[in-house]
Design an enzyme around this catalytic site. Sequence first.
Site, mmCIF file in Angstrom:
data_model
loop_
_atom_site.group_PDB
_atom_site.id
_atom_site.type_symbol
_atom_site.label_atom_id
_atom_site.label_comp_id
_atom_site.label_asym_id
_atom_site.label_seq_id
_atom_site.Cartn_x
_atom_site.Cartn_y
_atom_site.Cartn_z
ATOM 1 N N GLY A 263 0.366 -5.222 1.404
ATOM 2 C CA GLY A 263 -0.769 -5.528 0.531
ATOM 3 C C GLY A 263 -0.334 -6.142 -0.791
ATOM 4 N N TYR B 247 -5.749 -4.991 9.618
ATOM 5 C CA TYR B 247 -5.996 -5.724 8.370
ATOM 6 C C TYR B 247 -7.438 -6.223 8.336
ATOM 7 C CZ TYR B 247 -3.831 -7.312 4.101
ATOM 8 O OH TYR B 247 -3.458 -7.418 2.783
ATOM 9 N N HIS C 4 0.848 -1.203 0.000
ATOM 10 C CA HIS C 4 0.000 0.000 0.000
ATOM 11 C C HIS C 4 0.882 1.251 0.000
ATOM 12 C CE1 HIS C 4 -3.505 -2.433 1.176
ATOM 13 N NE2 HIS C 4 -4.236 -1.384 0.979
#
Length: 263
Positions: free
Chosen positions: A112, A142, A68
């Site tokens: 991610g 998460y 991410h």
Amino acid sequence: METTFEQLEVAITGKIGVITLNNPSKHHALSTALIDEMCAALEEMLYRQVRVVILRAPAGSKVFSAGHDVRELPTNGRDPLTYDDPVRRVIRMIELFPAPVIAMVEGTVWGGACELVMSCDLIVAGDDSTFAVTPAKLGMPYNISGVQNFLNTGGMPLCKEMLFTAQPMGVQRLVDQGIVSHAVPRAELESLTRRMAEQIANNSPLVISLLKEELRLLSASHNLGPETFERVQAMRRLVYDSKDYQEGIKAFFEKRAPQFQGE
Ligand code: LCV
């Protein structure tokens, strides 16, 4: 067809599509812009009836993707990993894409990006690749579908080790677990991937599309009841409302280890 977006390169040769991450200044971090382009590229490949997609980073990459884009994570009390999170969106698109997506991994994979790679149908990797699942290191709540994806792919013991330690894991561990299909010297990676893609592209696309959907439905684990789901969401809210969440992001930008207080 060769299309260069801002943060991707996309090529379609015959019935094989290739999506190359191209955000080097941020180690191919999965920014909203990059993910939007990936979704657009997959749409184009769907339209062009591509029979197999290869997702890769530029040859020789030290980092496949840094995960991410931490700069995009909200710090104002909003849930950072919602249903519409860009990475979640493209993972659902890959899972529903009618043709196989092969992740060709070189270098290190973070956060991610591990889930993105593991959502692909097949993973082939350089034998020096590593995978680090990082929410616990960053203080990130998460989401349960992400954890389900990891569990479906990796199995409980490996999942717990990767999630709890948040340390890079060598690709051989993932090969041993059957998550990564092949780990080969980088010099052999592209030819192996290309060969596998051509084998798939020469088979019946209708049968492969049916098999992929049947396997997806059979692999989806039990559905959580509404009360259980709400209870987990309440636990996640505690995390993204916590001081530890702010500390995780602050430490990242200050390039230091986070000091979590459990509050
Ligand atoms: C934005 C970045 C990033 C980045 N975002 O180069 O899974 S979850 O829940 O944790 C989820 C929230 C998630 O995926 O979080 C992200 C998890 N990713 C990581 O923990 C990896 C963070 N990055 C690194 O550890 C290092 O950047 C690696 C080891 C990948 C490369 O290290 P190296 O020393 O070669 P820099 O760290 O100097 O990074 C170069 C530039 O890329 C930015 C980083 O901020 C720096 O920008 P500046 O030049 O402006 O300082 N960058 C790296 N990762 N995920 N930006």
